[in-house]
Motif scaffolding. Sequence first.
Motif, PDB file in Angstrom:
ATOM      1  N   GLN A  36       2.166  -3.817   3.896  1.00  0.00           N
ATOM      2  CA  GLN A  36       1.537  -3.416   5.162  1.00  0.00           C
ATOM      3  C   GLN A  36       1.990  -4.305   6.318  1.00  0.00           C
ATOM      4  O   GLN A  36       1.945  -3.902   7.462  1.00  0.00           O
ATOM      5  CB  GLN A  36       0.016  -3.492   5.039  1.00  0.00           C
ATOM      6  N   SER A  43      -0.117  -1.097   9.232  1.00  0.00           N
ATOM      7  CA  SER A  43      -0.983  -0.062   8.679  1.00  0.00           C
ATOM      8  C   SER A  43      -2.280   0.127   9.456  1.00  0.00           C
ATOM      9  O   SER A  43      -2.898   1.163   9.355  1.00  0.00           O
ATOM     10  CB  SER A  43      -1.316  -0.391   7.225  1.00  0.00           C
ATOM     11  N   SER A  44      -2.696  -0.877  10.209  1.00  0.00           N
ATOM     12  CA  SER A  44      -3.962  -0.720  10.921  1.00  0.00           C
ATOM     13  C   SER A  44      -3.685  -0.170  12.319  1.00  0.00           C
ATOM     14  O   SER A  44      -2.548  -0.187  12.783  1.00  0.00           O
ATOM     15  CB  SER A  44      -4.684  -2.061  11.002  1.00  0.00           C
ATOM     16  N   CYS A 101       0.911  -6.233  11.334  1.00  0.00           N
ATOM     17  CA  CYS A 101       0.372  -5.225  10.440  1.00  0.00           C
ATOM     18  C   CYS A 101       0.843  -3.846  10.871  1.00  0.00           C
ATOM     19  O   CYS A 101       0.673  -3.439  12.012  1.00  0.00           O
ATOM     20  CB  CYS A 101      -1.159  -5.292  10.466  1.00  0.00           C
ATOM     21  N   SER A 121      -1.526   3.609  13.755  1.00  0.00           N
ATOM     22  CA  SER A 121      -0.790   2.442  13.269  1.00  0.00           C
ATOM     23  C   SER A 121       0.660   2.485  13.728  1.00  0.00           C
ATOM     24  O   SER A 121       1.162   3.506  14.195  1.00  0.00           O
ATOM     25  CB  SER A 121      -0.850   2.385  11.755  1.00  0.00           C
ATOM     26  N   TRP A 169      -1.011   6.481   6.018  1.00  0.00           N
ATOM     27  CA  TRP A 169      -1.261   5.508   4.969  1.00  0.00           C
ATOM     28  C   TRP A 169      -2.361   6.010   4.061  1.00  0.00           C
ATOM     29  O   TRP A 169      -3.296   6.655   4.527  1.00  0.00           O
ATOM     30  CB  TRP A 169      -1.691   4.166   5.559  1.00  0.00           C
ATOM     31  N   LEU A 208      -4.912   4.283   2.463  1.00  0.00           N
ATOM     32  CA  LEU A 208      -5.475   2.930   2.384  1.00  0.00           C
ATOM     33  C   LEU A 208      -6.788   2.881   1.611  1.00  0.00           C
ATOM     34  O   LEU A 208      -7.224   1.822   1.181  1.00  0.00           O
ATOM     35  CB  LEU A 208      -5.701   2.370   3.787  1.00  0.00           C
ATOM     36  N   ARG A 209      -7.442   4.042   1.476  1.00  0.00           N
ATOM     37  CA  ARG A 209      -8.749   4.010   0.800  1.00  0.00           C
ATOM     38  C   ARG A 209      -8.521   4.111  -0.699  1.00  0.00           C
ATOM     39  O   ARG A 209      -8.302   5.198  -1.231  1.00  0.00           O
ATOM     40  CB  ARG A 209      -9.617   5.164   1.281  1.00  0.00           C
ATOM     41  N   THR A 210      -8.586   2.947  -1.320  1.00  0.00           N
ATOM     42  CA  THR A 210      -8.239   2.899  -2.744  1.00  0.00           C
ATOM     43  C   THR A 210      -9.251   3.637  -3.598  1.00  0.00           C
ATOM     44  O   THR A 210      -8.968   4.000  -4.730  1.00  0.00           O
ATOM     45  CB  THR A 210      -8.134   1.444  -3.218  1.00  0.00           C
ATOM     46  N   SER A 247       0.837  -1.185   0.000  1.00  0.00           N
ATOM     47  CA  SER A 247       0.000   0.000   0.000  1.00  0.00           C
ATOM     48  C   SER A 247       0.877   1.242   0.000  1.00  0.00           C
ATOM     49  O   SER A 247       2.099   1.151   0.142  1.00  0.00           O
ATOM     50  CB  SER A 247      -0.911  -0.022   1.223  1.00  0.00           C
ATOM     51  N   TRP A 290       2.307   4.690   1.439  1.00  0.00           N
ATOM     52  CA  TRP A 290       2.602   5.399   2.694  1.00  0.00           C
ATOM     53  C   TRP A 290       3.098   6.781   2.344  1.00  0.00           C
ATOM     54  O   TRP A 290       3.999   6.947   1.539  1.00  0.00           O
ATOM     55  CB  TRP A 290       3.656   4.593   3.457  1.00  0.00           C
TER      56      TRP A 290
END
Lengths: 622, 655
Positions: free
Chosen positions: B84, B105-106, B103, B237, B60, B62-64, B51, B53
Amino acid sequence: MDDIDAMFSDMLQEMDLLTQSLGEEAESAPLPKPPSIPDPQEMNFSIGFTDLNASLHDLEDNDLDALMADLVADISATEEKFATKRDTFTGSAPVAPIPSQPQNNFSLLVSTDTFRPATSSNSIAAPPPPPASKPSKEELEEQMKADKIKLALEKLKEAKVKKLVVKVEIMDGSSKTLMVDERQTVRDVIDNLFEKTHCDCNVDWSVCETNPDLQTERGFEDHENLVEPLSTWTRDTENKVRFQEKIDKYEVFRNPQNFYLWKKDKKSLKDMKDKDKEQLLEENFCGASVIVPDLEGVLYLKEDGKKSWKQRYFLLRASGLYYSPKGKTKASRDLVCLVQFDNVNVYYCKEYRIKYKAPTDHCFILKHPQIQKESQYIKYLCCDDEWTMTLWLTGIRIAKYGKQLYDNFKVAVRKAAGSATWANRTIQASSSASTPSPTPKAKAANGHAPQPAVETKGSGNQTTFPPPPPSMEILPPPPPNTAKVNKFPPPPQFPQSSFPPPPMDDLPPLPPPQEDAELPPEFLPPPPPSLTSNGGEALPPPPPDLFASLPPPPPAPQNFASAGGAPPPPPPPPPAAHKPTDFVRKVAPPPLKRTTPQLTAPSGGDFMSELMTAMQKKRSHQ
Amino acid sequence: MAAWDLTVTVEDLGPDAPPHQISVTSDLHIGGVILKLVEQTNLKKDWSDHSLWWEQKQQWLLRTGWTLDKCGVHADARLVFTPQHKPLRLGLPNGATLKMRACFSSPVFRTVMGICRVLNLRHPEELSLLRPVEEKKKKKDKDSSEELYDLTDVPLTAGAQNNTLKKLLMHYCSKVWTLYNGMPAHFADSPKTEAVYKMLSVSLPSPAPEAIAKLYRPASVVDKTHIHTRWLDSSRSLMQQGIQENDKLWLCFKYYTYHDMDPKYDAVRLTQLYEQARWAILLEDIDCTEEEMMLFGALQYHIGKESLSQDMVSSCQGMDDLESALKSLEVKMVGDGNSTDINTVHNNLIFDHFPPCRPKRLTLKGYKQYWCKFQDTSISYYKSKEDRYGEPIQQLNLKGCEVAPDVNVAGQKFCIKLLIPAPEGMNEIYLRCENEKQYSQWMAACKLASKGLTLLDSSYQSEVKNIQTFLSMQRSSSAAPTAQTDDSINTHSLVSPRYQKKYKPKQLTPRILEAYQNVAQLSLTSAILKFLQIWQALPDFGISYFMVRFKGSRKDEVLGIANNRLIRIDLGVGDVVKTWRYNNMRQWNVNWDIRQVAIEFDGNINIAFSCVNADCKVVHEYIGGYIFMSTRARQQSDTLNEELFHKLTGGHEAL
């Protein structure tokens, strides 16, 4: 040996007479069990009496009957035991270390408790279950043998049950005498006393012991066994057992904030919401470990062996009672452990200001329960005021008993709620309850409803009313084996004789609403406990109409008459009743001859005859 | 729309590779950017975990579905295309370090959930991640000595972590793990992973006393507040908090409230919690009394011994049942044991008896030899062997008595001190045995008799053996202090340095032995549970300390946060000044600008404070976290209400 034999045949005859007059099936009139040398520690079988005579004479009829029945049953059990054992021993099966004959632990009042529903149901469950896969004959035999051994062992264990005759002082100066079996918890005894005393049955009622030498008093906890502590009393003891209300007993569960938040100001604690109280209890009693109130403060400690009392800063922890030595901090690492609670109990003391020159009269001691006199092994502590003392005593009890205390309280509350509806206790009920109690196990299984109550219902319907099918429908789910056993007593037995106490069993179960209006006048004691017990168990109460319209059926008056005449003790269970259910007892009760194994000493003879005289005397007064 | 160049570094190409320039428009969504990028790299691999960064903004993308415009990305942005999930060196409560993928990213809360899922730890909400203490000392020997467990390969077997995670998730949801060889499937892959599971689920041997002494111990409440400067923020994250690949973090139980503990499912959880509790006690993080320390020591010894003897984790349920059935049968038979042959141990014993109630006169001289016989729960003693069929001089019933060892192996002194209750007080009696063997037999017999059990009881043999093993500790304690082996252990490794200093092993062993007698019969699990139970019953249990300054106050004070209350503690004296319970709490909020926590309680009580060393987000998380924990009991479902957690702990950043 010979004179012992002779003595026993004498006794046997007496017992025969007795049993016959009781209308028992004479064929099973058994032989007295050879009493063995009583173990020295178990000699002390009556509490609160000068001697055995006194205790027996004081025992209420029903208790006496129960005792008698016990002994009779015990004897037959012993017989069977030997029959079984002979069986086992003749076989070539590898016999595990089978105890030959219980020698040591029979005390005079030891007896098999045939009334115990749980036991009988246990033994019913036990008998050789035919294995599912068809085993070879040998295997089957092995299996049978193994089961027999198991059964025999169980019987032996039962036979060792110790009983005490205890005189309990009630607050109004009177006293009650009851028989306590070593398996009974204090809770059972309290229930028993509820039925005997017509008290209000609230949760505060406790059985306490007092020790005049030490001027102490302690309420037994509900889960404790009563027989055990009492049997450690010395023979010439002046200790007493009392039945009284003790506010402190469960105060912590009613107002936990006073104990757990005692540092906060009193005003805010006073109007604490119930919800918050519950949460406090939940936090402190329902977690992985019980939280002990964090008590700390100055108490006076009587120095070992000295007369002086010294102030020390004490702290209560789950692991024991600590104080911080002079010049040290209150940090855990610096604390000195005064005592841990595993082996000691905590006792209230009276008038220690005079006795030991204590700074105040609010003293408590910590000691091993067996210590009965002044000793250097006793820890003497003194508080500034009564409330502080309550705090510490309660805290120590929580540290010692933990969650058990809360469980006791919950049971007590349930019992109290149940008893509230039984307020007018019947004599029948009380006699029923004084039957050697159902085991705690049975109780647990049945919720809080005392077993006898269920029996009342079951057999009552059966015997008093010509059993119309619908009446069965209103019965609660038939109580397990107990009821079954008692449900089919040989009917002729009841009307037959006027003086053998008719069992409470055959009183008609009358639903409370009708009782006053419908009862025949002679029928003094009103509410059959059965109903309340049902209510308590959340079973649908029987439709009252059914009974309301029913006039007492013909056989009833007879029973009433006798019931009114004398407090009816429960009859010894007719052996016949057991036959269909109990495997072991099915082994034919040996005839009137003695197998007399290992007679040891005649000491029990006195007791047996004493008992019989007592019974006869009572009877003749009626 | 005008196209512009976006600079993206693809991490997989190595640190030296130049960043890619992709021509984009502002309405291109993130997914499109990734697609373009992947096409441009011309590299065939699974990019599903990768993903974008955004380095400058530390966030991040993250929302594609969001466009670059919506994300606020312009030509000056430097983006990194990176996986991620990255490996992390994870310090566990037992002190071991495990390398595994986590992870990045979360939010940390979810990262911990993922980690716990792999480790087979239920209730991940009770744990969190801690930054390690800054290591000033020479790093090299630390790293080399560190034994590293590696789980990074585990997810790679399936090619992509996502797949494995899905697999794990399925396992996790079904709650009852499919067990292979007594462990969750993903541990049964190789001997290496099996070893990891063993490390997780079986408590580690006691450390050498020197190792304990070397570790950092908080000396005061103030020291205890420092740990809270190290907690990671649960709502952000790992990357956002500056954690890099292969960094070390500690996984710890953060909230002192353990929901629904079930030994059946919680092998790892119980073990790790036990380890954390054990270290808290060894490192004096929580204070206890000497008596308590001895009991903790005894339990540690017992747990260590039981763990060693336990062959892997695979304790067969069926066997247990059979065993307990056998045992109950045995007890039944024993209960009626009267046959004197088996029941009697004849032993020639040097026996010392003093007149009752005069224990003060006890001196070392005056041991007299008697012939003693143990029967049922009593000891009878006779003048000589020949007299043994006659009346004994005295018979002592040991039921309810106190039994204490008085042993010195080096001095060949094997005494048993009996305190037998009598109406007048206690009778003090000393039995002196000739040797270790005799001692263990008699000690075991006395111990059982005090509980009303006879020699026929099934526990007799094991009791004898336990005592023997324990005695061997004393013998070997002078030997080199190594980790616990089968029957040797240094008692110093069972207690905190304070008691190491206070007592020599010679003095310590008998005391631990005394405590040990009350726990020796426990099974491994019950011993661990007992340890935890005593730990939780300590007065200071479950309090997290924060250095704060109350509004209107001029000095620093300490605020203790527990699962049901807040405690204001005077820093100078260490006394509790005031406590507030959560159920009186109306609301609490944080003024993020001035970093102040304000709480309102029933009855118009308002308090406000700012944190001196830790971030006020940590305080906020603690309070909210405990409130979240208390909601679990009411919720019937097993699923973790993540949203509620963030609502209670997240603050403004969460949303």
